[in-house]
Enzyme design. Structure first.
Site, PDB file in Angstrom:
ATOM      1  N   ASP A   1      -7.686  -7.365  13.525  1.00 34.32           N
ATOM      2  CA  ASP A   1      -7.270  -8.701  13.954  1.00 34.32           C
ATOM      3  C   ASP A   1      -8.117  -9.201  15.117  1.00 34.32           C
ATOM      4  OD1 ASP A   1      -6.297  -6.763  15.651  1.00 34.32           O
ATOM      5  OD2 ASP A   1      -4.196  -7.320  15.444  1.00 34.32           O
TER       6      ASP A   1
ATOM      7  N   ASP B   1       0.826  -1.214   0.000  1.00 33.07           N
ATOM      8  CA  ASP B   1       0.000   0.000   0.000  1.00 33.07           C
ATOM      9  C   ASP B   1       0.856   1.260   0.000  1.00 33.07           C
ATOM     10  OD1 ASP B   1      -2.492  -1.086  -0.169  1.00 33.07           O
ATOM     11  OD2 ASP B   1      -3.073  -0.728   1.903  1.00 33.07           O
TER      12      ASP B   1
END
Length: 532
Positions: free
Chosen positions: A289, A136
């Site tokens: 997460d 990214d």
């Protein structure tokens, strides 16, 4: 209307002192202290003592469990079926499951080669593994460097994919989600995830994948982090102490009791079926997460923590990077708790015990109460009792319980026991930042979705820092943190007041804690990296 006289505005008791600001303040303080300040402070002390007891019981419970686990607990390979992956002459490599290795990164100039090299060095049949680099990066130079590194490994026969996307929507979770959409991922059974500074050992997959292969109820295998720069500075040593407790106790207890523990976002292997059943990656909070782990757990999947498998990584060694990381780690769980509370309560698939564990133990005590009580009690309420001697904190709440909690927290890092006092002071300072972030998460305030990638220095910047002038430029305001400085001033004032009027000798703690706040407030901790 008749003109009001001064005696009508100011009570008679104040007339003799109206020209003396100090006396007026003292008189006002005397007027409001008994009816207002004392009851409010007593209420605050009672709430803080309740939170301290909650944290104390949680720590003692985990301490007892971990002792029993160490003495009598069965190792993971006895609790779960485990057999090493074996080569089959007739079937060839088809006996090995297909594994996807994802490496999300963002402008990782200093560490991209380490992480890609470690992933490409994993011991697994080359036709049964796919390395996926999810870049990214917004810096064109870094993007070109990462792509060239991928091409270099591809020329050596490694099945490596370099993936980019048009925007950074969803940040890390968005990149992981986009990566899972690739057509070649459909052939994969498991996905291992490593952040850009993580360097798994070659045998990582051979030690983790067999647990997932032979135990269909397992959805995740999480491994331990090993910090390569723990000795870099005092701040990294303090972080090591906190994180070692997390891995040595919290993760181990959750895994050993088959209750719940969170995915750490990296150095873990997911069964792709479990990931998909849980709904995949979501970017509704900054702890994607933990979000995935909670949802997978609510679907009935079990998790295993392997403390014996360690993955090297880097701790943030600059105060700026550490503050950003702690904001994300404190704000995200609080915001996720707000979003998922009813979903957990109404879930029909898991037991009431697991629900209680997730809501009370995992979220409420560890992610909210632990931050709030550390700052509010020890840095605000306890010092305030010095100014209001009518309110007393019992010795068990002010001394004994905090001491036991501190000792239990320190058992994870025996080599740093001599730094215990520094760790206490540093954790209390950081609790200001964590408490603020927790309230932002609970209230969904301004910075709730702030995501700033934790800066990794790598070897290059460290060399640069070591070669820099001994007197680096200091830009006024660049390293000042006003909240810490203000809290330090408050503690210092309380300490001075205690010296003159107090009777509990709190000034010893108050002065030490004030100095710690001043040091952090001036940015005098961590590694200093000079500007180019």
């Amino acid at each position: 209307m008749e003109r009001l006289t001064s005696t009508q505005i100011i009570p008679d008791a104040f007339q003799g002192a109206r020209d003396d600001v100090t006396m007026q303040f003292a008189l006002i303080w005397g007027q409001i202290k008994a009816p207002l300040i004392v009851p409010l402070l007593r209420l605050a002390v009672a709430i803080c003592l309740i939170m301290s007891l909650m944290l104390f019981i949680e720590r003692v419970y985990m301490g007892i469990v971990i002792v029993l686990v160490k003495l009598f607990g069965r190792k993971p390979d006895r609790r779960y079926k485990w057999e090493p992956m074996k080569d089959d002459v007739e079937a060839g490599n088809s006996t090995y499951p297909m594994v996807l290795v994802q490496i999300p990164m963002y402008n990782e100039r200093e560490v991209y080669q380490l992480s890609i090299g470690a992933a490409c060095g994993l011991s697994w049949p080359s036709d049964r593994i796919i390395i996926q680099v999810l870049d990214d990066s917004t810096d064109p130079t870094i993007k070109d460097m990462v792509e060239l590194e991928c091409q270099r490994w591809a020329s050596k026969g490694i099945n490596i994919k370099y993936e980019i996307r048009d925007s950074r929507n969803g940040y890390k979770s968005g990149a992981l989600k986009e990566g899972m959409k690739r057509s070649y991922v459909k052939s994969c059974d498991y996905v291992a995830i490593f952040d850009a500074d993580f360097q798994p050992e070659p045998d990582f997959l051979r030690r983790t994948i067999p647990f997932l292969v032979h135990n269909p109820e397992l959805g995740l295998v999480q491994t331990r982090w090993k910090f390569v720069n723990a000795d870099e500075c005092l701040m990294t040593r303090m972080q090591e102490m906190s994180l070692d407790y997390h891995f040595t106790v919290e993760q181990e207890v959750g895994s050993s009791t088959y209750a719940f523990f969170g995915f750490n976002g990296t150095a873990g292997v997911w069964r792709i079926a479990a990931l998909n059943e849980a709904g995949g990656w979501k970017d509704r909070t900054t702890v994607e997460d933990m979000d995935l782990a909670v949802r997978a757990s609510l679907k009935g999947w079990e998790f295993l923590y392997l403390s014996s498998v360690k993955v090297k990584n880097e701790l943030p060694s600059t105060l700026k990077a550490y503050r950003y990381q702690q904001h994300r780690w404190s704000c995200g769980p609080a915001n996720l708790f707000r979003k998922m509370l009813m979903e957990i309560i109404t879930n029909k698939k898991v037991t009431s015990w697991k629900k209680v564990h997730v809501i009370y133990s995992f979220f409420l005590v560890r992610k909210i109460v632990a931050h709030l009580v550390t700052f509010i009690f020890y840095c605000v309420v306890l010092p305030a009792t010095v100014l209001v001697p009518e309110v007393e904190v019992p010795k068990w709440g002010a001394v004994y319980i905090p001491s036991i909690i501190t000792i239990l927290n320190a058992v994870g890092t025996p080599r740093s026991l001599h730094l215990l006092v520094f760790w206490i002071l540093f954790e209390n300072v950081m609790s200001l930042h964590r408490t603020k972030a927790t309230f932002i998460g609970l209230l969904e305030a301004g910075r709730v979705n702030e995501w700033i990638v934790t800066e990794k220095l790598g070897d290059a910047l460290k060399s640069k820092a070591n070669k820099a002038s001994k007197k680096p430029r200091f830009r006024f305001g660049e390293r000042l943190h006003l909240l810490e400085l203000g809290t330090g001033a408050y503690l210092f004032f309380c300490g001075c007041y205690d010296v003159v009027f107090g009777k509990n000798h709190y000034f010893i703690y108050l002065y030490a804690q004030a100095i710690a706040f001043f040091i952090v407030g001036l940015g005098c901790v961590g590694t200093f990296v000079p500007r180019s």
